[in-house]
Design a protein around this motif. Structure first.
Motif, short mmCIF file in Angstrom:
data_model
loop_
_atom_site.label_atom_id
_atom_site.label_comp_id
_atom_site.label_asym_id
_atom_site.label_seq_id
_atom_site.Cartn_x
_atom_site.Cartn_y
_atom_site.Cartn_z
N GLN A 94 -47.95 86.68 75.68
CA GLN A 94 -47.87 85.57 74.73
C GLN A 94 -49.03 85.62 73.74
O GLN A 94 -48.85 85.37 72.55
CB GLN A 94 -47.86 84.24 75.48
CG GLN A 94 -47.48 83.07 74.60
CD GLN A 94 -46.09 83.24 74.01
OE1 GLN A 94 -45.12 83.42 74.75
NE2 GLN A 94 -45.97 83.20 72.69
N HIS A 95 -50.21 85.93 74.23
CA HIS A 95 -51.39 86.00 73.36
C HIS A 95 -51.21 87.09 72.29
O HIS A 95 -51.47 86.83 71.11
CB HIS A 95 -52.65 86.27 74.18
CG HIS A 95 -53.86 86.48 73.34
ND1 HIS A 95 -54.48 85.45 72.67
CD2 HIS A 95 -54.55 87.60 73.03
CE1 HIS A 95 -55.51 85.93 71.99
NE2 HIS A 95 -55.57 87.23 72.19
N VAL A 96 -50.78 88.26 72.70
CA VAL A 96 -50.58 89.35 71.73
C VAL A 96 -49.50 88.96 70.73
O VAL A 96 -49.67 89.15 69.52
CB VAL A 96 -50.23 90.68 72.45
CG1 VAL A 96 -49.81 91.75 71.45
CG2 VAL A 96 -51.43 91.16 73.28
N ALA A 135 -41.27 95.50 74.43
CA ALA A 135 -40.85 96.66 75.24
C ALA A 135 -42.02 97.21 76.05
O ALA A 135 -41.86 97.57 77.23
CB ALA A 135 -40.27 97.75 74.33
N ILE A 136 -43.20 97.27 75.44
CA ILE A 136 -44.36 97.80 76.17
C ILE A 136 -44.76 96.85 77.30
O ILE A 136 -45.06 97.29 78.42
CB ILE A 136 -45.53 98.06 75.21
CG1 ILE A 136 -45.16 99.15 74.20
CG2 ILE A 136 -46.78 98.48 75.99
CD1 ILE A 136 -46.09 99.29 73.02
N PHE A 137 -44.73 95.55 77.04
CA PHE A 137 -45.04 94.60 78.12
C PHE A 137 -43.99 94.66 79.22
O PHE A 137 -44.31 94.50 80.40
CB PHE A 137 -45.18 93.17 77.58
CG PHE A 137 -46.59 92.83 77.19
CD1 PHE A 137 -47.56 92.58 78.15
CD2 PHE A 137 -46.96 92.78 75.86
CE1 PHE A 137 -48.87 92.27 77.79
CE2 PHE A 137 -48.26 92.47 75.49
CZ PHE A 137 -49.22 92.22 76.46
N ASP A 138 -42.73 94.92 78.86
CA ASP A 138 -41.70 95.10 79.88
C ASP A 138 -42.01 96.29 80.77
O ASP A 138 -41.80 96.24 81.99
CB ASP A 138 -40.32 95.27 79.23
CG ASP A 138 -39.76 93.96 78.68
OD1 ASP A 138 -40.32 92.88 79.00
OD2 ASP A 138 -38.79 94.02 77.90
N LEU A 162 -54.85 96.25 75.56
CA LEU A 162 -55.61 96.39 74.31
C LEU A 162 -55.06 97.52 73.43
O LEU A 162 -55.26 97.50 72.21
CB LEU A 162 -57.09 96.62 74.60
CG LEU A 162 -57.80 95.38 75.14
CD1 LEU A 162 -59.18 95.74 75.68
CD2 LEU A 162 -57.91 94.30 74.07
N ASP A 163 -54.35 98.47 74.02
CA ASP A 163 -53.74 99.55 73.24
C ASP A 163 -52.38 99.17 72.64
O ASP A 163 -51.87 99.88 71.77
CB ASP A 163 -53.55 100.80 74.12
CG ASP A 163 -54.74 101.73 74.04
OD1 ASP A 163 -55.50 101.65 73.06
OD2 ASP A 163 -54.90 102.55 74.96
N ILE A 164 -51.80 98.09 73.08
CA ILE A 164 -50.44 97.73 72.64
C ILE A 164 -50.34 97.58 71.12
O ILE A 164 -49.42 98.14 70.52
CB ILE A 164 -49.93 96.50 73.40
CG1 ILE A 164 -49.61 96.91 74.85
CG2 ILE A 164 -48.69 95.90 72.72
CD1 ILE A 164 -49.24 95.76 75.76
N PRO A 165 -51.25 96.87 70.45
CA PRO A 165 -51.12 96.77 68.98
C PRO A 165 -51.12 98.14 68.28
O PRO A 165 -50.31 98.35 67.36
CB PRO A 165 -52.33 95.93 68.57
CG PRO A 165 -52.60 95.07 69.77
CD PRO A 165 -52.32 95.98 70.94
N ALA A 166 -51.95 99.05 68.72
CA ALA A 166 -51.98 100.38 68.10
C ALA A 166 -50.68 101.14 68.37
O ALA A 166 -50.16 101.83 67.49
CB ALA A 166 -53.18 101.18 68.62
N LEU A 167 -50.14 101.00 69.57
CA LEU A 167 -48.89 101.68 69.90
C LEU A 167 -47.70 101.12 69.13
O LEU A 167 -46.78 101.84 68.77
CB LEU A 167 -48.61 101.56 71.41
CG LEU A 167 -49.57 102.32 72.33
CD1 LEU A 167 -49.35 101.90 73.77
CD2 LEU A 167 -49.40 103.81 72.17
N ALA A 168 -47.74 99.82 68.84
CA ALA A 168 -46.62 99.17 68.15
C ALA A 168 -46.74 99.22 66.63
O ALA A 168 -45.77 98.97 65.92
CB ALA A 168 -46.51 97.72 68.61
N ARG A 169 -47.92 99.56 66.13
CA ARG A 169 -48.22 99.45 64.69
C ARG A 169 -47.21 100.15 63.80
O ARG A 169 -46.75 99.62 62.81
CB ARG A 169 -49.62 99.98 64.40
CG ARG A 169 -50.03 99.84 62.95
CD ARG A 169 -51.49 100.11 62.73
NE ARG A 169 -52.25 98.99 63.30
CZ ARG A 169 -53.29 99.11 64.11
NH1 ARG A 169 -53.69 100.30 64.48
NH2 ARG A 169 -53.91 98.05 64.57
#
Length: 197
Positions: free
Chosen positions: A93-95, A179-182, A161-168
């Protein structure tokens, strides 16, 4: 989350700090990080150099002016989550609440390019990222009741912490974050092959 300043003095301090940060970023984007001095920033913000240093520890901190707020908000997402909400759901939720607005900022691409093309800023960002990892993994560990160096907590903090870079670079960044959080929630499964034509 950050509580807005309430007194007139606090509001003035916050406004001065923001004016300095905005002036610095504008100059860095226009001229390049190495071509801008503290005096240039002070002049652009119409303050003294002493005032700049009263609000910021150094030139790099001017680029990452929201660093401490972001770290505090990340920790608060874990520690102040609603009763019954899992740590992973709170971080999801925060991200989702914070990252899209950062990415949608009109200067986001220029900012990323500035940091990526300036070695001292890349190094600062890496130290900041490492500190976030340590703080977040410690908060997760505290909530679970394990040691701060617990590998599962450290790994989760790094992945989140890597999720934003992976989704960018994805077309639907929100769907990519989900999808990454899943994957983190349910474990990795091999992707399905597209059907043959």
């Amino acid at each position: 989350m950050t509580v807005p300043p309430v007194s007139r003095r606090d509001r003035k301090k916050a406004a001065t700090r923001q004016a300095i940060a905005d002036a610095a970023l504008q100059l860095f984007l226009e001229r390049g990080y190495d071509q801008v001095g503290i005096r240039d920033i002070a002049d652009a913000a119409d303050v003294s150099t002493a005032t700049v240093f009263k609000h910021f520890s150094g030139k790099e901190a001017l680029v990452f002016d929201q660093d401490q707020d972001r770290e505090s908000e990340l920790i608060a997402a874990v520690r102040q989550r609603p009763s019954g909400q899992s740590i992973l759901d709170a971080l999801r939720q925060h991200v989702l609440d914070t990252w899209p607005s950062i990415e949608a900022h009109p200067q986001a691409a220029e900012f990323t390019n500035l940091v990526d093309s300036t070695p001292v800023l890349r190094a600062y960002a890496e130290r900041m990222w490492t500190r976030y990892t340590d703080s977040l993994s410690a908060a997760i560990a505290d909530e679970i009741g394990v040691d701060h160096d617990d590998l599962a907590c450290v790994a989760l903090a790094r992945f989140v912490l890597d999720i934003p870079a992976l989704a960018r670079g994805r077309q639907d960044r929100r769907a990519a974050v989900e999808a990454i959080f899943d994957i983190l929630t349910h474990g990795w499964e091999p992707p399905s092959k597209p059907p043959a034509p």
